[in-house]
Design a protein around this motif. Structure first.
Motif, short mmCIF file in Angstrom:
data_model
loop_
_atom_site.label_atom_id
_atom_site.label_comp_id
_atom_site.label_asym_id
_atom_site.label_seq_id
_atom_site.Cartn_x
_atom_site.Cartn_y
_atom_site.Cartn_z
N LYS A 124 0.72 -0.94 0.18
CA LYS A 124 -0.24 -0.01 -0.10
C LYS A 124 1.04 1.38 0.28
CE LYS A 124 -2.28 -1.13 3.99
NZ LYS A 124 -1.70 -2.34 4.69
N GLY A 125 1.88 1.27 0.73
CA GLY A 125 2.69 2.47 0.68
C GLY A 125 3.19 2.55 -0.43
N THR A 126 4.23 1.48 -0.64
CA THR A 126 4.87 1.74 -1.87
C THR A 126 4.65 1.79 -3.18
OG1 THR A 126 5.78 -0.48 -1.33
CG2 THR A 126 6.06 0.29 -3.72
N THR A 153 -2.45 6.07 7.84
CA THR A 153 -2.99 6.87 9.39
C THR A 153 -1.41 5.60 9.93
OG1 THR A 153 -4.18 4.59 9.10
CG2 THR A 153 -5.10 7.01 9.44
N ARG A 190 3.08 7.38 13.77
CA ARG A 190 4.55 6.76 13.60
C ARG A 190 5.48 8.65 13.73
NH1 ARG A 190 4.33 2.49 10.93
NH2 ARG A 190 4.48 3.51 9.21
N GLU A 219 -1.54 -4.89 17.78
CA GLU A 219 -3.38 -4.48 17.52
C GLU A 219 -3.61 -2.97 17.03
OE1 GLU A 219 -4.75 -6.81 18.87
OE2 GLU A 219 -3.20 -8.16 19.68
N ARG A 270 -10.25 0.59 9.01
CA ARG A 270 -9.33 -0.52 9.65
C ARG A 270 -10.53 -0.86 9.49
NH1 ARG A 270 -3.71 0.87 8.89
NH2 ARG A 270 -2.67 -1.43 9.52
N GLN A 304 -14.90 2.45 12.17
CA GLN A 304 -13.70 3.42 10.76
C GLN A 304 -14.44 3.82 9.58
OE1 GLN A 304 -9.18 2.87 10.69
NE2 GLN A 304 -9.77 2.69 12.78
N ARG A 361 11.60 -4.98 4.97
CA ARG A 361 11.20 -3.83 4.31
C ARG A 361 12.46 -2.81 4.50
NH1 ARG A 361 5.37 -2.14 5.60
NH2 ARG A 361 5.59 -3.06 7.52
N PHE A 404 11.19 1.18 0.71
CA PHE A 404 12.26 -0.02 0.21
C PHE A 404 12.19 -1.40 1.22
CE2 PHE A 404 13.46 4.29 -0.08
CZ PHE A 404 14.57 4.82 -1.29
N ASN A 405 12.98 -2.44 -0.34
CA ASN A 405 12.67 -3.51 0.83
C ASN A 405 14.34 -4.03 -0.08
OD1 ASN A 405 12.80 -6.72 0.25
ND2 ASN A 405 11.13 -5.91 0.65
N ARG A 419 -0.45 -9.22 13.06
CA ARG A 419 -1.16 -8.17 12.30
C ARG A 419 -1.78 -8.56 11.26
NH1 ARG A 419 4.11 -5.37 10.32
NH2 ARG A 419 3.09 -3.77 8.69
N GLN A 477 2.67 -8.97 -8.33
CA GLN A 477 3.64 -8.39 -9.15
C GLN A 477 4.94 -7.67 -9.23
OE1 GLN A 477 0.74 -7.93 -12.58
NE2 GLN A 477 -0.44 -6.81 -10.87
P1 AP5 Z 1 0.03 0.46 9.53
O1 AP5 Z 1 2.05 1.77 8.55
O2 AP5 Z 1 -0.75 1.12 7.76
O3 AP5 Z 1 1.45 -0.36 8.35
P2 AP5 Z 1 0.06 -2.02 7.54
O4 AP5 Z 1 -0.96 -1.79 7.08
O5 AP5 Z 1 0.75 -3.23 8.79
O6 AP5 Z 1 0.98 -2.11 6.42
P3 AP5 Z 1 2.53 -1.27 6.19
O7 AP5 Z 1 2.94 -0.48 6.22
O8 AP5 Z 1 3.27 -2.74 7.10
O9 AP5 Z 1 2.54 -2.84 4.71
P4 AP5 Z 1 2.26 -1.95 3.25
O10 AP5 Z 1 0.55 -1.95 2.36
O11 AP5 Z 1 2.36 -0.48 3.14
O12 AP5 Z 1 3.52 -2.10 2.18
P5 AP5 Z 1 4.73 -1.65 1.57
O13 AP5 Z 1 4.76 -0.59 0.50
O14 AP5 Z 1 5.69 -1.35 3.01
O15 AP5 Z 1 -0.24 0.38 10.07
C1 AP5 Z 1 0.70 -0.59 11.84
C2 AP5 Z 1 0.61 -0.09 12.96
O16 AP5 Z 1 -0.28 1.08 13.20
C3 AP5 Z 1 -0.79 -1.06 12.73
O17 AP5 Z 1 -0.54 -2.66 13.28
C4 AP5 Z 1 -1.86 -0.47 14.02
O18 AP5 Z 1 -1.42 -0.87 14.83
C5 AP5 Z 1 -1.74 1.03 13.43
N1 AP5 Z 1 -2.99 1.55 12.88
C6 AP5 Z 1 -2.07 2.29 11.14
N2 AP5 Z 1 -3.18 3.02 11.27
C7 AP5 Z 1 -4.52 2.67 11.73
C8 AP5 Z 1 -5.81 2.61 11.48
N3 AP5 Z 1 -6.44 3.47 11.05
N4 AP5 Z 1 -6.78 1.86 12.66
C9 AP5 Z 1 -6.26 1.73 13.46
N5 AP5 Z 1 -4.78 1.04 13.85
C10 AP5 Z 1 -3.66 1.89 13.02
O19 AP5 Z 1 5.16 -2.27 1.02
C11 AP5 Z 1 5.92 -3.79 1.97
C12 AP5 Z 1 7.25 -4.34 1.59
O20 AP5 Z 1 7.04 -5.07 0.22
C13 AP5 Z 1 8.34 -3.05 1.07
O21 AP5 Z 1 9.56 -3.38 1.67
C14 AP5 Z 1 7.78 -3.06 0.13
O22 AP5 Z 1 9.59 -2.08 -0.43
C15 AP5 Z 1 8.22 -4.21 -0.61
N6 AP5 Z 1 6.86 -4.08 -2.10
C16 AP5 Z 1 5.75 -3.92 -1.95
N7 AP5 Z 1 5.81 -3.74 -3.05
C17 AP5 Z 1 5.95 -4.69 -3.78
C18 AP5 Z 1 6.27 -5.52 -5.00
N8 AP5 Z 1 5.51 -4.94 -5.79
N9 AP5 Z 1 7.41 -6.12 -5.23
C19 AP5 Z 1 7.95 -7.22 -3.99
N10 AP5 Z 1 8.07 -6.33 -3.23
C20 AP5 Z 1 7.13 -5.01 -2.93
#
Ligand code: AP5
Length: 215
Positions: free
Chosen positions: A13-15, A31, A36, A57, A87, A91, A126, A136-137, A171, A200
């Motif tokens: 999602k973030g990427t 969020t 953070r 959580e 989430r 919400q 990550r 990044f990864n 998570r 992909q």
């Molecule tokens: P949050 O920061 O939102 O984390 P998350 O949803 O668990 O998602 P991530 O950031 O871990 O993953 P992402 O999907 O963004 O993947 P990314 O792009 O980094 O939330 C953290 C915490 O905050 C929660 O647990 C909760 O406690 C709290 N919180 C936040 N929002 C909340 C809400 N609304 N309500 C309640 N609590 C809340 O990619 C992951 C890795 O994969 C990276 O290294 C990337 O480089 C790699 N990658 C990405 N795409 C590819 C690809 N296509 N191929 C290969 N590698 C890839």
């Protein structure tokens, strides 16, 4: 334009959000990143959120909704991409109220999909930029210069504390239990949910996301 990017932890999602916001001039409202920032700044909200985040959580809905309302009010009419919000069904219901209060409406809900093994592998490698939020990864998408952000040049990429294996498992369970019901919530109404295969390359996934919001 208002877009929600839905999907499990580590799906990208973030990427994808950073790229889509650059392309369409949207404000990236993550969020997780906002929480953070609050933690780093030592605010009361950051302190309240800390123990929930460290366990993997969800932070209580009322804290999240208050934070998001403040961000949207400050933003005015600009486009927004929500990453990691909403989430829970409460919400999503709260977001409807906030958007109605501000005279705005939701345009797109995009769901990124990948298997759990892919998610766990991605999270283990990550690294994130604490300055601009770029992701990044070490295995799949390393920065051009080791430990340095390609986008803003910040030195010192971080490995998130909630990316430890036990916390990642929790998570994923929390996602299945509390966030997946949102897919049905949005499928049942307008604008519906568009699915994108996230197992992909980054560019292919971005093309899918663009098609979902353009089409
Ligand atoms: P949050 O920061 O939102 O984390 P998350 O949803 O668990 O998602 P991530 O950031 O871990 O993953 P992402 O999907 O963004 O993947 P990314 O792009 O980094 O939330 C953290 C915490 O905050 C929660 O647990 C909760 O406690 C709290 N919180 C936040 N929002 C909340 C809400 N609304 N309500 C309640 N609590 C809340 O990619 C992951 C890795 O994969 C990276 O290294 C990337 O480089 C790699 N990658 C990405 N795409 C590819 C690809 N296509 N191929 C290969 N590698 C890839």
């Amino acid at each position: 334009m208002i877009v929600i990017l839905l999907g499990p932890p580590g799906v990208g999602k973030g990427t994808q959000a950073v790229r889509l916001c650059d392309a369409l001039d949207l404000r990236h409202l993550s969020t997780g990143d906002l929480l953070r920032e609050h933690r780093r700044g030592g605010t009361e909200l950051g302190t309240q959120a800390q123990s929930f985040m460290d366990r993997g959580e969800l932070v209580p809905d009322e804290l999240i909704l208050g934070m998001v309302r403040g961000e949207l009010e400050a933003l005015g009419d600009g486009g927004v991409l929500f990453d990691g919000f909403p989430r829970t069904v409460p919400q999503a219901e709260g977001l409807r109220v906030v958007l109605a209060d501000l005279g705005r409406s939701l345009d797109h809900v995009v769901l990124l999909v990948a298997d759990d093994e892919v998610l766990v592998e991605r999270l283990s490698g990550r690294r994130s930029c604490p300055e601009c939020g770029s992701v990044f990864n070490v295995h799949f998408n390393p920065p051009a210069t080791e430990d340095t952000c390609d986008r803003c040049g910040h030195e010192g990429l971080v490995h998130r504390t909630d990316d430890q294996p036990d916390t990642v498992r929790n998570r994923l369970e929390v996602y299945r239990r509390q966030t997946e019901p949102l897919i049905h919530f949005y499928q049942a109404g307008s604008p519906g949910v568009r699915r994108v295969d996230a197992d992909q390359g980054v560019d292919e996934v971005q093309a899918g996301v663009r098609a979902a919001v353009d089409g």
